[in-house]
Design an enzyme around this catalytic site. Structure first.
Site, PDB file in Angstrom:
ATOM      1  N   HIS A 116     -76.614 -60.480  85.897  1.00  0.00           N
ATOM      2  CA  HIS A 116     -78.045 -60.453  85.566  1.00  0.00           C
ATOM      3  C   HIS A 116     -78.508 -61.860  85.204  1.00  0.00           C
ATOM      4  CE1 HIS A 116     -79.002 -55.932  84.811  1.00  0.00           C
ATOM      5  NE2 HIS A 116     -78.391 -56.145  85.957  1.00  0.00           N
ATOM      6  N   TYR A 130     -86.284 -54.825  77.156  1.00  0.00           N
ATOM      7  CA  TYR A 130     -86.332 -54.678  75.699  1.00  0.00           C
ATOM      8  C   TYR A 130     -87.803 -54.449  75.338  1.00  0.00           C
ATOM      9  CZ  TYR A 130     -81.555 -56.530  75.225  1.00  0.00           C
ATOM     10  OH  TYR A 130     -80.191 -56.714  75.283  1.00  0.00           O
ATOM     11  N   PRO A 176     -76.957 -54.011  67.574  1.00  0.00           N
ATOM     12  CA  PRO A 176     -76.694 -54.200  69.005  1.00  0.00           C
ATOM     13  C   PRO A 176     -77.802 -54.934  69.780  1.00  0.00           C
ATOM     14  CG  PRO A 176     -77.178 -51.893  68.535  1.00  0.00           C
ATOM     15  CD  PRO A 176     -77.087 -52.584  67.225  1.00  0.00           C
ATOM     16  N   LYS A 206     -74.109 -58.606  71.110  1.00  0.00           N
ATOM     17  CA  LYS A 206     -73.110 -59.604  70.701  1.00  0.00           C
ATOM     18  C   LYS A 206     -71.777 -59.038  70.204  1.00  0.00           C
ATOM     19  CE  LYS A 206     -75.079 -63.403  71.610  1.00  0.00           C
ATOM     20  NZ  LYS A 206     -75.028 -63.000  73.026  1.00  0.00           N
ATOM     21  N   TYR A 255     -78.548 -65.568  73.953  1.00  0.00           N
ATOM     22  CA  TYR A 255     -78.225 -64.289  74.603  1.00  0.00           C
ATOM     23  C   TYR A 255     -77.023 -64.431  75.542  1.00  0.00           C
ATOM     24  CZ  TYR A 255     -79.087 -59.643  76.591  1.00  0.00           C
ATOM     25  OH  TYR A 255     -78.962 -58.330  76.975  1.00  0.00           O
TER      26      TYR A 255
HETATM   27  P1  RFL Z   1     -63.516 -51.082  68.008  1.00  0.00           P
HETATM   28  O1  RFL Z   1     -64.020 -50.966  69.395  1.00  0.00           O
HETATM   29  O2  RFL Z   1     -64.186 -50.262  66.963  1.00  0.00           O
HETATM   30  O3  RFL Z   1     -61.969 -50.733  68.050  1.00  0.00           O
HETATM   31  C1  RFL Z   1     -61.213 -50.567  66.874  1.00  0.00           C
HETATM   32  C2  RFL Z   1     -60.050 -49.655  67.189  1.00  0.00           C
HETATM   33  O4  RFL Z   1     -59.250 -49.502  66.015  1.00  0.00           O
HETATM   34  C3  RFL Z   1     -58.910 -48.137  65.866  1.00  0.00           C
HETATM   35  N1  RFL Z   1     -58.618 -47.861  64.448  1.00  0.00           N
HETATM   36  C4  RFL Z   1     -57.369 -47.820  63.954  1.00  0.00           C
HETATM   37  N2  RFL Z   1     -56.187 -47.997  64.528  1.00  0.00           N
HETATM   38  C5  RFL Z   1     -55.086 -47.879  63.742  1.00  0.00           C
HETATM   39  N3  RFL Z   1     -55.159 -47.607  62.410  1.00  0.00           N
HETATM   40  C6  RFL Z   1     -56.326 -47.432  61.788  1.00  0.00           C
HETATM   41  N4  RFL Z   1     -56.384 -47.168  60.486  1.00  0.00           N
HETATM   42  C7  RFL Z   1     -57.515 -47.549  62.562  1.00  0.00           C
HETATM   43  N5  RFL Z   1     -58.825 -47.442  62.294  1.00  0.00           N
HETATM   44  C8  RFL Z   1     -59.478 -47.624  63.437  1.00  0.00           C
HETATM   45  C9  RFL Z   1     -60.117 -47.385  66.401  1.00  0.00           C
HETATM   46  O5  RFL Z   1     -59.794 -46.039  66.783  1.00  0.00           O
HETATM   47  C10 RFL Z   1     -60.500 -48.252  67.579  1.00  0.00           C
HETATM   48  O6  RFL Z   1     -59.866 -47.868  68.767  1.00  0.00           O
HETATM   49  O7  RFL Z   1     -63.539 -52.587  67.495  1.00  0.00           O
HETATM   50  P2  RFL Z   1     -63.315 -53.983  68.294  1.00  0.00           P
HETATM   51  O8  RFL Z   1     -62.098 -53.893  69.166  1.00  0.00           O
HETATM   52  O9  RFL Z   1     -63.448 -55.035  67.285  1.00  0.00           O
HETATM   53  O10 RFL Z   1     -64.556 -54.061  69.328  1.00  0.00           O
HETATM   54  C11 RFL Z   1     -65.878 -54.203  68.858  1.00  0.00           C
HETATM   55  C12 RFL Z   1     -66.846 -53.545  69.832  1.00  0.00           C
HETATM   56  O11 RFL Z   1     -66.423 -52.221  70.072  1.00  0.00           O
HETATM   57  C13 RFL Z   1     -68.288 -53.544  69.282  1.00  0.00           C
HETATM   58  O12 RFL Z   1     -68.578 -54.755  68.642  1.00  0.00           O
HETATM   59  C14 RFL Z   1     -69.327 -53.337  70.404  1.00  0.00           C
HETATM   60  O13 RFL Z   1     -69.212 -52.068  70.971  1.00  0.00           O
HETATM   61  C15 RFL Z   1     -70.745 -53.537  69.863  1.00  0.00           C
HETATM   62  N6  RFL Z   1     -71.787 -53.258  70.855  1.00  0.00           N
HETATM   63  C16 RFL Z   1     -72.135 -54.194  71.812  1.00  0.00           C
HETATM   64  N7  RFL Z   1     -71.476 -55.368  71.892  1.00  0.00           N
HETATM   65  C17 RFL Z   1     -71.756 -56.268  72.889  1.00  0.00           C
HETATM   66  O14 RFL Z   1     -71.148 -57.341  72.928  1.00  0.00           O
HETATM   67  N8  RFL Z   1     -72.719 -56.011  73.851  1.00  0.00           N
HETATM   68  C18 RFL Z   1     -73.430 -54.846  73.836  1.00  0.00           C
HETATM   69  O15 RFL Z   1     -74.233 -54.634  74.744  1.00  0.00           O
HETATM   70  C19 RFL Z   1     -73.175 -53.897  72.770  1.00  0.00           C
HETATM   71  N9  RFL Z   1     -73.832 -52.737  72.718  1.00  0.00           N
HETATM   72  C20 RFL Z   1     -72.468 -52.031  70.815  1.00  0.00           C
HETATM   73  C21 RFL Z   1     -73.497 -51.798  71.771  1.00  0.00           C
HETATM   74  C22 RFL Z   1     -72.138 -51.038  69.881  1.00  0.00           C
HETATM   75  C23 RFL Z   1     -72.817 -49.844  69.882  1.00  0.00           C
HETATM   76  N10 RFL Z   1     -72.412 -48.872  68.928  1.00  0.00           N
HETATM   77  C24 RFL Z   1     -72.174 -47.519  69.220  1.00  0.00           C
HETATM   78  C25 RFL Z   1     -71.987 -49.301  67.618  1.00  0.00           C
HETATM   79  C26 RFL Z   1     -74.188 -50.609  71.773  1.00  0.00           C
HETATM   80  C27 RFL Z   1     -73.879 -49.634  70.808  1.00  0.00           C
HETATM   81  C28 RFL Z   1     -74.700 -48.372  70.829  1.00  0.00           C
HETATM   82  C1  PHB Z   2     -75.934 -51.359  76.561  1.00  0.00           C
HETATM   83  O1  PHB Z   2     -76.046 -51.381  77.799  1.00  0.00           O
HETATM   84  O2  PHB Z   2     -75.315 -50.455  75.975  1.00  0.00           O
HETATM   85  C2  PHB Z   2     -76.605 -52.408  75.763  1.00  0.00           C
HETATM   86  C3  PHB Z   2     -77.201 -53.473  76.400  1.00  0.00           C
HETATM   87  C4  PHB Z   2     -77.856 -54.450  75.671  1.00  0.00           C
HETATM   88  C5  PHB Z   2     -77.893 -54.359  74.291  1.00  0.00           C
HETATM   89  C6  PHB Z   2     -77.258 -53.313  73.645  1.00  0.00           C
HETATM   90  C7  PHB Z   2     -76.611 -52.319  74.380  1.00  0.00           C
HETATM   91  O3  PHB Z   2     -78.557 -55.311  73.584  1.00  0.00           O
END
Ligand code: RFL
Ligand code: PHB
Length: 395
Positions: free
Chosen positions: A78, A206, A298, A302, A390
């Site tokens: 993108h 957005y 989110p 990041k 971004y």
């Molecule tokens: P995770 O993915 O939460 O993984 C942690 C893992 O640890 C396990 N765990 C344990 N394991 C052993 N012992 C324990 N006591 C434990 N406790 C927990 C868990 O089961 C899990 O498997 O953390 P990690 O690896 O640091 O990754 C971080 C990302 O997942 C998170 O920052 C992103 O998903 C955030 N996020 C976004 N980030 C982006 O860079 N671009 C995006 O577009 C974006 N969109 C989003 C997002 C997060 C969202 N939500 C649901 C919070 C959109 C959403 C809606």
């Molecule tokens: C997503 O596709 O889940 C998404 C994209 C951009 C954002 C957050 C989430 O800023």
């Protein structure tokens, strides 16, 4: 005597989200022995629908570990995003402004690719580990304990990487006086829907609307991801698909509202919005990385990207330690990560403040928000600032 297993490894990695799996792969490629301990099943980890946008640095990290083939085939490049407010859309062209892009490729797919690489490497990964606990990381012989199928296991290691997300055990194992928490909780969350419908536009939209923020994202040309801002007290169960689509449509500009193709949701959940940083990120032989150490709302896309940049610093620190007996990278880990993290925290907070509807905002605050949106789309300098944040600041 109760059954007890003992294991030895150099780096025990707690958590098999993107941070833990990527760190494992970076260390494996460098020939450093490591073991991953995850409390959930592989299917559960893959079922979490989260991030969608990868910065160039994250793509490069996946390339470095040899897991970027499918990403290059299926990921969508993108060149910009669109901002929608007052019924009109404004494009911010990253490519023209700074010559860089982002890649749309779901966190689920990144995780799937990293899991496949882990399996192919033959390095150990324990799923469904219960009662995980961390021991003696402030001394020279740390260990991690867990239970699996009724057997208690002890993993003796040289370092522990706490990659277990926001609710994990790693940060919680650090005594209160040693850590400092910086936090802001927003009075709203995002209700997200995944659907097998074509995305409403070629790029992400957005949308800022008096009733609340909305985001049109995607996973592919046939799968869309949409979000609407909801009060933090809302429950996903209160939202029929029909209610979701009606709310989303009402917050978009007329052109997007007309073009929106709806269909049954295949996932629907609410994510609370929070800014959170735990300092420092190193406690003796325990290193926190990813969501275990910090959370961003989110809006700036990041979270996953910060997790990837933390583990790149950590892997490089560990590689220098083992290959060159150079402790500098590990000693600087927390400071180096935090400098980048706070900039991403600032950007994510700013994007959130710019685009959401704040329940306690007075008329003055609303006018300032309008002026900021108006300034942004009319100023190349302001657009460039958004673009460089971004797509990801340099490491
Ligand atoms: P995770 O993915 O939460 O993984 C942690 C893992 O640890 C396990 N765990 C344990 N394991 C052993 N012992 C324990 N006591 C434990 N406790 C927990 C868990 O089961 C899990 O498997 O953390 P990690 O690896 O640091 O990754 C971080 C990302 O997942 C998170 O920052 C992103 O998903 C955030 N996020 C976004 N980030 C982006 O860079 N671009 C995006 O577009 C974006 N969109 C989003 C997002 C997060 C969202 N939500 C649901 C919070 C959109 C959403 C809606
Ligand atoms: C997503 O596709 O889940 C998404 C994209 C951009 C954002 C957050 C989430 O800023």
């Amino acid at each position: 005597m109760a059954p007890h297993g003992t294991h030895a490894t150099r780096v025990a990695i707690v958590g098999a989200g993107p941070a833990g799996l990527l760190l494992g792969q970076l260390l494996t490629v460098a020939g450093i022995d490591n073991l991953i301990i995850e409390q959930r099943s592989a299917d559960y980890v893959l079922g979490r629908i989260r991030a969608g946008i990868l910065e160039c640095t994250t793509v490069e990290a996946l390339e470095r570990t040899g897991v970027a083939a499918r990403l290059h085939e299926e990921g969508l490049k993108h060149h910009g995003i669109e901002l929608s407010f007052n019924g009109t859309r404004h494009r911010i062209d990253f490519h023209a402004l700074i010559g860089r892009d982002v890649t749309v490729y779901g966190q689920t797919e990144v995780t799937r690719d990293l899991m496949a690489a882990r399996q192919a490497s033959g390095m150990p990964i324990v799923y469904e580990a219960e009662s995980v606990s961390l021991h003696e990381f402030d001394g020279s012989r740390p260990s991690v304990q867990y239970r699996k199928d009724g057997v208690t296991h002890t993993v003796q290691c040289e370092f522990i990487a706490g990659c277990d997300g926001f609710h994990g055990v790693s940060r919680a194992s650090v005594p209160e006086p040693s850590k400092q928490i910086f936090e802001r909780v927003y009075p709203f969350g995002w209700l997200g829907v995944l659907s097998d419908t074509p995305p409403v536009a070629d790029e992400l939209i957005y949308a800022s609307h008096p009733d609340g923020f909305a985001l049109c994202s995607m996973r592919s040309m046939t799968r869309s991801r949409y979000y609407v801002q909801v009060p933090s007290t809302e429950k996903a169960g209160n939202w029929s698909d029909e209610r979701f689509w009606k709310t989303l449509r009402s917050r978009l500009d007329p052109e997007a509202a007309d073009a929106l193709i709806t269909g049954p949701s295949i996932e629907k959940s609410i994510a609370p919005l929070r800014s959170f940083v735990c300092e420092p990120m190193r406690y003796g032989r325990l290193f926190l990385a990813g969501d275990a150490a910090h959370i961003v709302p989110p809006t700036g896309a990041k979270g996953l990207n910060l997790a990837a940049s933390d583990v790149l610093y950590l892997a490089d620190g560990l590689i220098a330690h083992y290959q060159e007996h150079d402790a500098n990278g590990l000693d600087q880990y927390s400071e180096t990560c935090l400098r980048r993290i706070w900039k991403a925290e600032r950007f994510s907070w700013w994007m959130t403040s710019l685009l959401h509807s704040f329940p306690d905002a007075d008329v003055f605050a609303r006018r300032i928000q309008q002026a900021e949106l108006d300034y942004l789309v009319g100023s190349e300098a302001a657009c460039r600032s958004l673009a460089e944040n971004y797509v990801g600041l340099p490491r």
